[in-house]
Design an enzyme around this catalytic site. Structure first.
Site, short mmCIF file in Angstrom:
data_model
loop_
_atom_site.label_atom_id
_atom_site.label_comp_id
_atom_site.label_asym_id
_atom_site.label_seq_id
_atom_site.Cartn_x
_atom_site.Cartn_y
_atom_site.Cartn_z
N CYS A 115 -3.92 -3.19 -3.13
CA CYS A 115 -2.49 -3.21 -2.80
C CYS A 115 -1.66 -3.32 -4.08
O CYS A 115 -0.73 -2.55 -4.29
CB CYS A 115 -2.21 -4.38 -1.85
SG CYS A 115 -0.54 -4.41 -1.20
N CYS A 116 -2.03 -4.27 -4.97
CA CYS A 116 -1.30 -4.42 -6.24
C CYS A 116 -1.40 -3.16 -7.08
O CYS A 116 -0.45 -2.76 -7.75
CB CYS A 116 -1.85 -5.60 -7.04
SG CYS A 116 -1.16 -7.20 -6.60
N CYS A 198 5.88 -10.71 -4.51
CA CYS A 198 6.02 -10.11 -3.18
C CYS A 198 5.99 -11.21 -2.11
O CYS A 198 5.22 -12.17 -2.23
CB CYS A 198 4.88 -9.15 -2.90
SG CYS A 198 4.91 -7.68 -3.93
N CYS A 201 2.69 -12.61 -0.57
CA CYS A 201 1.73 -13.23 -1.50
C CYS A 201 2.36 -14.35 -2.33
O CYS A 201 1.79 -14.77 -3.34
CB CYS A 201 1.17 -12.17 -2.45
SG CYS A 201 0.31 -10.85 -1.58
N CYS A 220 -1.45 -9.60 -11.12
CA CYS A 220 -1.45 -8.37 -10.31
C CYS A 220 -2.05 -7.19 -11.05
O CYS A 220 -2.29 -6.14 -10.45
CB CYS A 220 -0.01 -8.05 -9.89
SG CYS A 220 1.10 -7.85 -11.28
#
Ligand code: SF4
Length: 223
Positions: A115-116, A198, A201, A220
């Site tokens: 995702c990162c 985000c 997170c 990240c």
């Protein structure tokens, strides 16, 4: 790899260690001009404020992951409306809905590294591509993994110079600059969040302790 550029970066890192943040950023502006870009997380606008006082045509890049708190997007918009510097919002290829459709819902839970990578690292890499150097507001006091930050370093993966003008700053230094220059601050910082990332997170917490709580992940991949 540009060996000469790397040598310049490492030499400048030695020479500028201990210099005021404004001098370090000023060196980067002087050295790279329009080939410099400044990354901003929109926790506060200290680096943007400092940059705008030196020169107004150096762009600022914000990675808009699609998962930010509304307060962070509001801070970005306030910065854009306040400072006369070009502000670029770097966005991922897929929207959050598109990512859910391709990779499954809430990838930040099932594979936060992927995702990162898709929402932060690749968009930033793309945004940085035209530049020779980039500056960020990272500080040594933020976490153990940042304790040895150099004020000017070589970003080997991207083949660029990386500048950390605030590397030696404490939280008190940030607060002092904010108060003295009336700098825009993300409202989350006065709501228990020391570090702004985000929304899925990030929890309230001291330093970067509120990031990726419950996992071993601490960065990240941008830095
Ligand atoms: S911080 Fe979380 S939501 Fe943001 S890109 Fe990384 S895994 Fe995804």
């Amino acid at each position: 790899m540009d060996a000469a550029l790397k040598t310049r970066a490492l030499r400048a890192g030695d020479e500028l260690e201990g210099a005021p943040a404004q001098e370090i950023l000023g060196w980067a502006v002087e050295e790279f001009g329009p080939k410099l870009v400044v990354a901003a997380s929109m926790a506060e606008a200290v680096l943007v404020d400092m940059l705008a006082r030196i020169r107004s045509d150096i762009p600022v890049v914000f990675v808009d992951t699609g998962y930010h708190f509304a307060e962070t997007i509001g801070t970005r918009d306030a910065v854009a409306a306040t400072y006369d510097v070009p502000l670029i919002s770097a966005r991922p290829q897929l929207t959050v809905v598109g990512q859910d459709a391709v990779h499954g819902r809430d990838l930040f839970r099932t594979d936060p590294d992927l995702c990162c990578r898709m929402r932060k690292v690749i968009p930033l890499d793309r945004a940085l591509a035209p530049y020779r150097a980039w500056a960020a507001g990272s500080r040594r006091a933020e976490s153990a993994s940042r304790a040895n930050l150099r004020v000017v370093d070589w970003d080997a993966r991207r083949g660029k110079v990386k500048i950390h003008p605030l590397a030696a700053w404490t939280e008190a230094d940030v607060d002092r600059y904010v108060a003295e220059h009336n700098v825009i601050v993300n409202p989350l910082l006065s709501d228990g969040y020391d570090s702004v990332g985000c929304a899925p997170c990030t929890q309230r917490g001291a330093g970067r302790a509120g990031r990726w709580v419950g996992s071993t992940k601490t960065e990240c991949g941008i830095h």
